[in-house]
Design a protein around this motif. Structure first.
Motif, mmCIF file in Angstrom:
data_model
loop_
_atom_site.group_PDB
_atom_site.id
_atom_site.type_symbol
_atom_site.label_atom_id
_atom_site.label_comp_id
_atom_site.label_asym_id
_atom_site.label_seq_id
_atom_site.Cartn_x
_atom_site.Cartn_y
_atom_site.Cartn_z
ATOM 1 N N TYR A 6 0.948 -1.008 0.198
ATOM 2 C CA TYR A 6 -0.055 0.001 0.063
ATOM 3 C C TYR A 6 1.236 1.185 0.489
ATOM 4 O O TYR A 6 1.087 2.008 0.895
ATOM 5 N N LEU A 7 1.094 2.125 -1.410
ATOM 6 C CA LEU A 7 1.522 3.184 -1.479
ATOM 7 C C LEU A 7 1.580 3.772 -2.072
ATOM 8 O O LEU A 7 0.165 3.721 -3.032
ATOM 9 N N LYS A 8 2.085 5.402 -1.502
ATOM 10 C CA LYS A 8 1.911 6.638 -2.365
ATOM 11 C C LYS A 8 2.993 6.986 -3.668
ATOM 12 O O LYS A 8 3.873 6.091 -3.653
ATOM 13 N N PRO A 9 1.892 7.385 -4.853
ATOM 14 C CA PRO A 9 2.992 7.079 -6.338
ATOM 15 C C PRO A 9 4.248 8.136 -6.199
ATOM 16 O O PRO A 9 4.861 7.557 -6.537
ATOM 17 N N HIS A 10 4.073 9.465 -5.198
ATOM 18 C CA HIS A 10 5.317 9.994 -5.348
ATOM 19 C C HIS A 10 5.591 9.896 -3.791
ATOM 20 O O HIS A 10 5.673 10.375 -2.850
ATOM 21 N N CYS A 11 6.525 9.220 -3.184
ATOM 22 C CA CYS A 11 7.221 9.404 -1.822
ATOM 23 C C CYS A 11 7.946 8.412 -1.927
ATOM 24 O O CYS A 11 8.343 7.572 -1.925
ATOM 25 N N GLY A 12 9.394 9.262 -0.943
ATOM 26 C CA GLY A 12 10.521 7.756 -0.344
ATOM 27 C C GLY A 12 10.385 6.620 -0.192
ATOM 28 O O GLY A 12 11.393 6.263 -0.534
ATOM 29 N N TRP A 13 9.080 7.206 1.005
ATOM 30 C CA TRP A 13 8.897 5.503 1.802
ATOM 31 C C TRP A 13 8.950 4.738 1.048
ATOM 32 O O TRP A 13 8.959 3.826 0.956
ATOM 33 N N SER A 14 8.014 5.068 0.228
ATOM 34 C CA SER A 14 6.957 4.358 -0.576
ATOM 35 C C SER A 14 8.492 3.436 -2.401
ATOM 36 O O SER A 14 8.361 2.469 -2.305
ATOM 37 N N ASN A 15 8.967 4.665 -1.768
ATOM 38 C CA ASN A 15 10.322 4.266 -2.999
ATOM 39 C C ASN A 15 11.196 3.651 -2.690
ATOM 40 O O ASN A 15 11.567 2.985 -3.121
ATOM 41 N N GLY A 16 10.951 3.374 -1.597
ATOM 42 C CA GLY A 16 12.157 2.598 -0.436
ATOM 43 C C GLY A 16 12.047 1.508 -1.074
ATOM 44 O O GLY A 16 12.757 0.297 -0.886
ATOM 45 N N VAL A 17 10.393 0.948 -0.463
ATOM 46 C CA VAL A 17 9.410 -0.410 -0.602
ATOM 47 C C VAL A 17 9.969 -1.006 -2.003
ATOM 48 O O VAL A 17 10.333 -1.907 -2.163
ATOM 49 N N ARG A 18 9.123 0.093 -3.153
ATOM 50 C CA ARG A 18 9.561 -0.124 -4.153
ATOM 51 C C ARG A 18 10.980 -1.177 -4.588
ATOM 52 O O ARG A 18 11.400 -2.181 -5.826
ATOM 53 N N ALA A 19 11.821 -0.296 -3.791
ATOM 54 C CA ALA A 19 13.521 -0.371 -4.817
ATOM 55 C C ALA A 19 13.703 -1.496 -3.623
ATOM 56 O O ALA A 19 14.343 -2.741 -4.896
ATOM 57 N N ILE A 20 13.451 -2.296 -2.674
ATOM 58 C CA ILE A 20 13.757 -2.956 -2.392
ATOM 59 C C ILE A 20 13.273 -4.978 -2.592
ATOM 60 O O ILE A 20 13.844 -5.576 -2.991
ATOM 61 N N MET A 21 11.805 -3.876 -3.367
ATOM 62 C CA MET A 21 11.535 -5.482 -4.442
ATOM 63 C C MET A 21 11.661 -5.443 -5.309
ATOM 64 O O MET A 21 12.050 -6.726 -5.535
ATOM 65 N N HIS A 22 11.633 -4.329 -5.773
ATOM 66 C CA HIS A 22 13.164 -5.086 -7.434
ATOM 67 C C HIS A 22 14.614 -5.449 -6.408
ATOM 68 O O HIS A 22 14.714 -6.572 -7.699
ATOM 69 N N LYS A 23 15.483 -5.057 -6.078
ATOM 70 C CA LYS A 23 16.492 -5.453 -5.293
ATOM 71 C C LYS A 23 16.883 -7.624 -5.402
ATOM 72 O O LYS A 23 17.186 -7.855 -5.783
ATOM 73 N N HIS A 24 15.299 -7.524 -4.591
ATOM 74 C CA HIS A 24 15.167 -8.677 -4.722
ATOM 75 C C HIS A 24 14.655 -9.562 -5.374
ATOM 76 O O HIS A 24 14.181 -10.491 -5.473
ATOM 77 N N GLY A 25 13.993 -8.715 -6.684
ATOM 78 C CA GLY A 25 13.224 -9.590 -7.855
ATOM 79 C C GLY A 25 11.794 -10.165 -7.796
ATOM 80 O O GLY A 25 11.171 -11.252 -8.177
ATOM 81 N N LEU A 26 11.664 -9.497 -6.536
ATOM 82 C CA LEU A 26 9.817 -10.343 -6.225
ATOM 83 C C LEU A 26 8.525 -9.743 -6.653
ATOM 84 O O LEU A 26 9.018 -8.138 -6.661
ATOM 85 N N ALA A 27 7.581 -10.508 -6.905
ATOM 86 C CA ALA A 27 6.774 -9.831 -7.428
ATOM 87 C C ALA A 27 5.570 -8.874 -6.284
ATOM 88 O O ALA A 27 5.731 -10.037 -5.342
ATOM 89 N N PHE A 28 5.426 -8.026 -7.215
ATOM 90 C CA PHE A 28 4.767 -7.612 -5.620
ATOM 91 C C PHE A 28 2.968 -7.157 -6.470
ATOM 92 O O PHE A 28 2.832 -5.766 -7.179
ATOM 93 N N GLU A 29 2.053 -6.470 -5.252
ATOM 94 C CA GLU A 29 0.773 -5.418 -6.297
ATOM 95 C C GLU A 29 0.789 -4.462 -5.706
ATOM 96 O O GLU A 29 1.152 -4.038 -4.266
ATOM 97 N N ASP A 30 1.118 -3.253 -6.502
ATOM 98 C CA ASP A 30 1.170 -1.958 -5.711
ATOM 99 C C ASP A 30 0.221 -1.178 -6.358
ATOM 100 O O ASP A 30 0.037 -0.848 -7.241
ATOM 101 N N ILE A 31 -0.278 -1.167 -4.997
ATOM 102 C CA ILE A 31 -1.838 -0.328 -4.375
ATOM 103 C C ILE A 31 -1.429 1.070 -3.968
ATOM 104 O O ILE A 31 -0.731 1.391 -3.081
ATOM 105 N N ASP A 32 -2.162 1.639 -5.070
ATOM 106 C CA ASP A 32 -2.121 3.330 -4.917
ATOM 107 C C ASP A 32 -3.164 3.728 -3.910
ATOM 108 O O ASP A 32 -4.183 3.550 -3.967
ATOM 109 N N ILE A 33 -2.371 4.278 -2.621
ATOM 110 C CA ILE A 33 -4.237 4.867 -1.760
ATOM 111 C C ILE A 33 -4.111 6.514 -1.752
ATOM 112 O O ILE A 33 -4.952 7.091 -1.263
#
Length: 111
Positions: A6-33
């Motif tokens: 559950y992430l904001k489209p533009h947010c440092g904290w949210s972008n950090g979560v996305r970066a970790i998911m990409h770092k580990h090659g994890l599929a995830f549902e990016d839910i725009d709150i």
């Protein structure tokens, strides 16, 4: 692993979560709150609080969490292995002043 973030489209904290998911090659549902009130309400109902990001991993809700904390949780629970990959996004920080300035130039959306 089933991951709902559950992430904001533009947010440092949210972008950090996305970066970790990409770092580990994890599929995830990016839910725009921000642009979908129902998504925000679902996050609050599931997490019991209004702060983001929140990440649900296989039914376990990690509320108001940074990318660094998500990665630490996954490593501690053997969900991922440390792959040594480097990322160029802060995983434990809010938006920079430059990001805030860029966002302030856009119209604010209210629910």
């Amino acid at each position: 692993m089933k991951i709902k973030a559950y992430l904001k489209p533009h947010c440092g904290w949210s972008n950090g979560v996305r970066a970790i998911m990409h770092k580990h090659g994890l599929a995830f549902e990016d839910i725009d709150i921000i642009n979908n009130r129902a998504n925000y309400e679902e996050m609050v109902r599931k997490s019991g609080q209004p702060l983001s990001p929140c990440v649900e991993i296989d039914g376990v809700m990690l509320a108001d969490i940074s990318g660094e904390e998500v990665e630490n949780y996954m490593l501690a629970n053997n969900l991922v292995k440390d792959n040594g990959a480097r990322i160029d996004v802060a995983t434990n920080a809010g938006c920079s002043q430059e990001e805030h300035d860029r966002m302030s130039a856009k119209p604010v959306r209210f629910f």
